[in-house]
Design a protein around this motif. Structure first.
Motif, PDB file in Angstrom:
ATOM      1  N   ILE A 179       0.837  -1.201   0.000  1.00 43.83           N
ATOM      2  CA  ILE A 179       0.000   0.000   0.000  1.00 43.83           C
ATOM      3  C   ILE A 179       0.874   1.252   0.000  1.00 43.83           C
ATOM      4  O   ILE A 179       0.593   2.226  -0.716  1.00 43.83           O
ATOM      5  CB  ILE A 179      -0.949  -0.012   1.213  1.00 43.83           C
ATOM      6  CG1 ILE A 179      -1.948  -1.169   1.098  1.00 43.83           C
ATOM      7  CG2 ILE A 179      -1.687   1.315   1.344  1.00 43.83           C
ATOM      8  CD1 ILE A 179      -2.739  -1.434   2.370  1.00 43.83           C
ATOM      9  N   TRP A 182       2.270   1.838  -3.421  1.00 46.10           N
ATOM     10  CA  TRP A 182       1.200   2.315  -4.295  1.00 46.10           C
ATOM     11  C   TRP A 182       0.948   3.805  -4.060  1.00 46.10           C
ATOM     12  O   TRP A 182       0.847   4.590  -5.002  1.00 46.10           O
ATOM     13  CB  TRP A 182      -0.063   1.498  -4.009  1.00 46.10           C
ATOM     14  CG  TRP A 182      -1.154   1.615  -5.022  1.00 46.10           C
ATOM     15  CD1 TRP A 182      -1.370   0.805  -6.089  1.00 46.10           C
ATOM     16  CD2 TRP A 182      -2.205   2.602  -5.032  1.00 46.10           C
ATOM     17  NE1 TRP A 182      -2.479   1.224  -6.778  1.00 46.10           N
ATOM     18  CE2 TRP A 182      -3.012   2.316  -6.154  1.00 46.10           C
ATOM     19  CE3 TRP A 182      -2.528   3.674  -4.216  1.00 46.10           C
ATOM     20  CZ2 TRP A 182      -4.129   3.077  -6.479  1.00 46.10           C
ATOM     21  CZ3 TRP A 182      -3.636   4.442  -4.533  1.00 46.10           C
ATOM     22  CH2 TRP A 182      -4.419   4.132  -5.654  1.00 46.10           C
ATOM     23  N   HIS A 203      -8.000   4.815  -1.114  1.00 45.23           N
ATOM     24  CA  HIS A 203      -6.686   4.452  -1.637  1.00 45.23           C
ATOM     25  C   HIS A 203      -6.277   3.046  -1.201  1.00 45.23           C
ATOM     26  O   HIS A 203      -5.714   2.273  -1.983  1.00 45.23           O
ATOM     27  CB  HIS A 203      -5.637   5.462  -1.172  1.00 45.23           C
ATOM     28  CG  HIS A 203      -5.785   6.808  -1.815  1.00 45.23           C
ATOM     29  ND1 HIS A 203      -5.615   7.980  -1.108  1.00 45.23           N
ATOM     30  CD2 HIS A 203      -6.116   7.166  -3.077  1.00 45.23           C
ATOM     31  CE1 HIS A 203      -5.811   9.010  -1.922  1.00 45.23           C
ATOM     32  NE2 HIS A 203      -6.118   8.539  -3.114  1.00 45.23           N
ATOM     33  N   ALA A 207      -5.494   0.052  -3.778  1.00 44.76           N
ATOM     34  CA  ALA A 207      -4.210  -0.642  -3.747  1.00 44.76           C
ATOM     35  C   ALA A 207      -4.401  -2.145  -3.584  1.00 44.76           C
ATOM     36  O   ALA A 207      -3.723  -2.949  -4.240  1.00 44.76           O
ATOM     37  CB  ALA A 207      -3.336  -0.094  -2.623  1.00 44.76           C
ATOM     38  N   PRO A 215       2.501  -0.910  -8.744  1.00 44.29           N
ATOM     39  CA  PRO A 215       1.363  -0.275  -9.412  1.00 44.29           C
ATOM     40  C   PRO A 215       1.714   0.173 -10.819  1.00 44.29           C
ATOM     41  O   PRO A 215       2.798   0.685 -11.075  1.00 44.29           O
ATOM     42  CB  PRO A 215       1.071   0.932  -8.515  1.00 44.29           C
ATOM     43  CG  PRO A 215       2.345   1.193  -7.779  1.00 44.29           C
ATOM     44  CD  PRO A 215       2.980  -0.149  -7.591  1.00 44.29           C
TER      45      PRO A 215
END
Length: 333
Positions: A179, A182, A203, A207, A215
């Motif tokens: 995360i 990302w 978000h 992710a 990503p």
């Protein structure tokens, strides 16, 4: 007959501008003539305030405005909304003799000593215990607010406003590292607010939906799901990604709340904001408590820290009224 002169109280966030009037003679100010206005519908804070005052037919001479940004001088610029103003010019435009401007989560902290027992939900600790500072006050909304409340009922209270929501995020485990990668690819830096906010939940959800690989541009440009929809889907139990996203949100909140408690030397933690009260039962069964205590040698110290969720519907407005009273007492001749 003594006609009260009402004060103007406002809580200005990135999404909504909330207004109310209060009678300063009351021990705990009641919030009268409340209205919530969409910030996007107004070009400035002055425009929104004038609209509200015209609607309720009031002409106050004192006001307290809680704003979602640092307050350090005459010029004020909101963090998550393209509004800025001069405190002195706004006071003149609104016909105010006194204008007290404070950080929005500073206002939430001012509300904490005034909360009734049924206006907070205890996650851990004695719900009936008297409140003593230091208290860490934090919570996700449009952004992540953090403040510190110090003092006690006998000596009085003081609030330390902070921008603690913008501290760098410290990921735990592979999923949070993914995360963080990302978010860093999208924003260049990952703060706690990038996860612990309405947009942050969106978000996290995006992710996790993108998978564990780095990503791609398509991932970063994909539309985000509405946070309210994510919470609803997670609580319904059928959307695996939404449930994972909300569970991760709660775990990260536990870590950040524990960090704040250690930094502040807190005896209690108050979680506020517009998001968490929507899913308190989910929070209780999440990894929040485990992550709150996961501080190595200081886990035992944090065992003694009470954790509450503020359930008062408008703590920013209540706190702004309390802050205006304290400011008036401090500046009285």
């Amino acid at each position: 007959m003594d006609v009260p002169q009402y004060d103007l109280i406002a809580d200005i966030g990135g999404t909504n501008a909330r207004f109310a009037l209060t009678d300063p003679r009351e021990a705990r100010p009641a919030l009268l003539q409340q209205q919530s206005l969409r910030c996007a519908e107004f070009g400035s804070l002055q425009h929104a305030a004038e609209h509200y005052l015209a609607a309720v037919g009031a002409r106050p001479t004192r006001a307290a405005l809680a704003v979602a940004c640092p307050v350090t001088g005459d010029a004020v610029r909101l963090t998550n909304r393209a509004w800025s103003f001069s405190r002195s010019e706004l006071a003149t435009a609104l016909g105010l003799d006194t204008l007290h401007v404070l950080n929005d989560f500073g206002a939430v902290a001012w509300a904490v000593p005034a909360l009734a027992g049924d206006e907070r939900d205890t996650l851990h600790g004695d719900a009936a215990a008297a409140l003593h500072g230091p208290v860490s006050v934090l919570g996700p909304g449009t952004g992540l607010g953090v403040a510190q409340l110090v003092g006690d009922p006998r000596r009085g209270w003081h609030v330390v406003e902070t921008e603690g929501g913008h501290v760098s995020f410290a990921p735990h485990g592979e999923e949070e590292q993914h995360i963080a990668r990302w978010l860093t690819a999208r924003f260049g830096r990952t703060s706690n607010e990038r996860l612990l906010s309405g947009a942050g939940l969106s978000h996290i959800d995006a992710a996790l939906a993108a998978g564990e690989d780095s990503p791609t541009l398509a991932d970063l440009d994909a539309p985000l799901r509405d946070p309210a929809h994510i919470v609803e889907a997670a609580l319904a139990g059928h959307d695996v990604v939404a449930r994972r996203a909300l569970a991760r949100f709660c775990a990260v909140l536990g870590s950040v709340a524990g960090d704040a408690a250690l930094i502040h030397g807190a005896r209690a933690v108050m979680i506020a904001g517009g998001i968490v009260p929507r899913f308190i039962p989910f929070l209780r069964t999440s990894a929040f408590r485990e992550r709150f205590l996961a501080k190595g040698r200081f886990a035992a110290l944090l065992e003694s820290v009470a954790v509450h969720v503020v359930t008062h519907p408008q703590p920013g407005l209540l706190g702004a009224a309390m802050a205006l009273r304290a400011h008036t007492e401090e500046t009285a001749p």
